[in-house]
Motif scaffolding. Structure first.
Motif, short mmCIF file in Angstrom:
data_model
loop_
_atom_site.label_atom_id
_atom_site.label_comp_id
_atom_site.label_asym_id
_atom_site.label_seq_id
_atom_site.Cartn_x
_atom_site.Cartn_y
_atom_site.Cartn_z
N MET A 15 -44.62 -37.63 13.69
CA MET A 15 -46.01 -37.34 14.06
C MET A 15 -46.68 -38.59 14.63
O MET A 15 -47.44 -38.50 15.61
N ASP A 16 -46.40 -39.74 14.05
CA ASP A 16 -46.98 -40.99 14.56
C ASP A 16 -46.49 -41.28 15.98
O ASP A 16 -47.26 -41.76 16.81
N ALA A 17 -45.23 -40.98 16.25
CA ALA A 17 -44.64 -41.29 17.56
C ALA A 17 -45.00 -40.26 18.63
O ALA A 17 -45.00 -40.58 19.82
N ALA A 18 -45.32 -39.04 18.22
CA ALA A 18 -45.58 -37.96 19.18
C ALA A 18 -46.91 -38.15 19.89
O ALA A 18 -47.87 -38.67 19.32
N ALA A 19 -46.96 -37.70 21.13
CA ALA A 19 -48.21 -37.77 21.91
C ALA A 19 -49.13 -36.61 21.60
O ALA A 19 -50.34 -36.72 21.75
N GLU A 20 -48.56 -35.49 21.15
CA GLU A 20 -49.35 -34.29 20.84
C GLU A 20 -48.54 -33.39 19.91
O GLU A 20 -47.35 -33.62 19.71
N ILE A 21 -49.21 -32.38 19.37
CA ILE A 21 -48.51 -31.38 18.57
C ILE A 21 -48.50 -30.08 19.35
O ILE A 21 -49.49 -29.72 20.00
N ILE A 22 -47.36 -29.42 19.34
CA ILE A 22 -47.23 -28.10 19.95
C ILE A 22 -46.97 -27.10 18.83
O ILE A 22 -45.98 -27.21 18.11
N VAL A 23 -47.90 -26.18 18.66
CA VAL A 23 -47.81 -25.20 17.59
C VAL A 23 -47.23 -23.91 18.14
O VAL A 23 -47.83 -23.28 19.01
N LEU A 24 -46.07 -23.53 17.64
CA LEU A 24 -45.45 -22.28 18.01
C LEU A 24 -46.09 -21.18 17.16
O LEU A 24 -45.99 -21.20 15.93
N GLN A 25 -46.77 -20.27 17.80
CA GLN A 25 -47.55 -19.26 17.08
C GLN A 25 -46.69 -18.07 16.66
O GLN A 25 -46.88 -16.95 17.12
N LEU A 26 -45.77 -18.34 15.74
CA LEU A 26 -44.96 -17.28 15.15
C LEU A 26 -45.85 -16.42 14.25
O LEU A 26 -46.95 -16.86 13.87
N GLU A 30 -50.77 -19.13 10.95
CA GLU A 30 -52.05 -19.63 10.43
C GLU A 30 -52.02 -19.84 8.92
O GLU A 30 -52.84 -20.56 8.38
N LYS A 31 -51.07 -19.21 8.23
CA LYS A 31 -50.98 -19.31 6.77
C LYS A 31 -50.09 -20.46 6.31
O LYS A 31 -49.98 -20.70 5.12
N SER A 32 -49.47 -21.16 7.24
CA SER A 32 -48.53 -22.22 6.89
C SER A 32 -49.26 -23.49 6.46
O SER A 32 -50.01 -24.08 7.23
N ARG A 33 -49.00 -23.91 5.24
CA ARG A 33 -49.59 -25.16 4.73
C ARG A 33 -49.10 -26.34 5.55
O ARG A 33 -49.86 -27.27 5.85
N GLY A 34 -47.81 -26.32 5.91
CA GLY A 34 -47.24 -27.43 6.68
C GLY A 34 -47.89 -27.57 8.04
O GLY A 34 -48.24 -28.68 8.45
N ILE A 35 -48.06 -26.46 8.75
CA ILE A 35 -48.70 -26.52 10.06
C ILE A 35 -50.15 -26.99 9.92
O ILE A 35 -50.63 -27.81 10.70
N PHE A 36 -50.84 -26.49 8.90
CA PHE A 36 -52.23 -26.91 8.67
C PHE A 36 -52.29 -28.43 8.50
O PHE A 36 -53.11 -29.10 9.13
N PHE A 51 -50.95 -24.90 22.00
CA PHE A 51 -50.45 -23.70 21.34
C PHE A 51 -49.50 -22.96 22.26
O PHE A 51 -49.76 -22.81 23.45
N LEU A 52 -48.41 -22.51 21.70
CA LEU A 52 -47.40 -21.79 22.44
C LEU A 52 -47.29 -20.40 21.83
O LEU A 52 -46.89 -20.25 20.67
N GLY A 53 -47.75 -19.40 22.58
CA GLY A 53 -47.75 -18.04 22.08
C GLY A 53 -46.37 -17.49 21.84
O GLY A 53 -45.38 -17.96 22.41
N TRP A 54 -46.30 -16.49 20.99
CA TRP A 54 -45.04 -15.85 20.68
C TRP A 54 -45.20 -14.37 20.89
O TRP A 54 -46.23 -13.83 20.54
N PRO A 55 -44.27 -13.62 21.42
CA PRO A 55 -43.01 -14.14 21.96
C PRO A 55 -43.19 -14.66 23.38
O PRO A 55 -44.06 -14.20 24.10
N GLN A 56 -42.42 -15.60 23.70
CA GLN A 56 -42.43 -16.14 25.05
C GLN A 56 -40.97 -16.32 25.47
O GLN A 56 -40.17 -16.83 24.69
N THR A 57 -40.63 -15.91 26.64
CA THR A 57 -39.23 -15.97 27.06
C THR A 57 -38.78 -17.41 27.25
O THR A 57 -39.58 -18.31 27.49
N ALA A 58 -37.49 -17.60 27.18
CA ALA A 58 -36.94 -18.95 27.37
C ALA A 58 -37.28 -19.47 28.76
O ALA A 58 -37.58 -20.65 28.93
N GLU A 59 -37.28 -18.60 29.74
CA GLU A 59 -37.60 -19.02 31.11
C GLU A 59 -39.04 -19.50 31.23
O GLU A 59 -39.30 -20.55 31.82
#
Length: 70
Positions: A15-26, A30-36, A51-59
């Motif tokens: 987390m310290d090294a990352a430039a941003e967080i990308i949240v995969l919205q499985l 919203e209920k995940s303590r870890g993501i919070f 935020f990256l919506g789900w489902p989203q194709t690999a392409e």
């Protein structure tokens, strides 16, 4: 013990090294303590979140990544 505290401590250097967080919205992300806690950490560090919506194709995911300024 591999509990929440263990994983949060293990993830902290990433987390310290990352430039941003990308949240995969499985389902129920919203209920995940870890993501919070990770989102809260990024906010305190002044780092953006995306935020990256789900489902989203690999392409479409690959297309999105190509357009990011990494």
């Amino acid at each position: 013990e591999m509990n929440h505290g263990f994983w949060l401590q293990w993830c902290r250097p990433f987390m310290d090294a990352a430039a941003e967080i990308i949240v995969l919205q499985l389902p129920e992300w919203e209920k995940s303590r870890g993501i919070f806690e990770e989102r809260e950490t990024f906010c305190k560090l002044g780092k953006p979140e995306r935020f990256l919506g789900w489902p989203q194709t690999a392409e479409s995911l690959a297309d999105s990544i190509r357009h990011w300024n990494v």
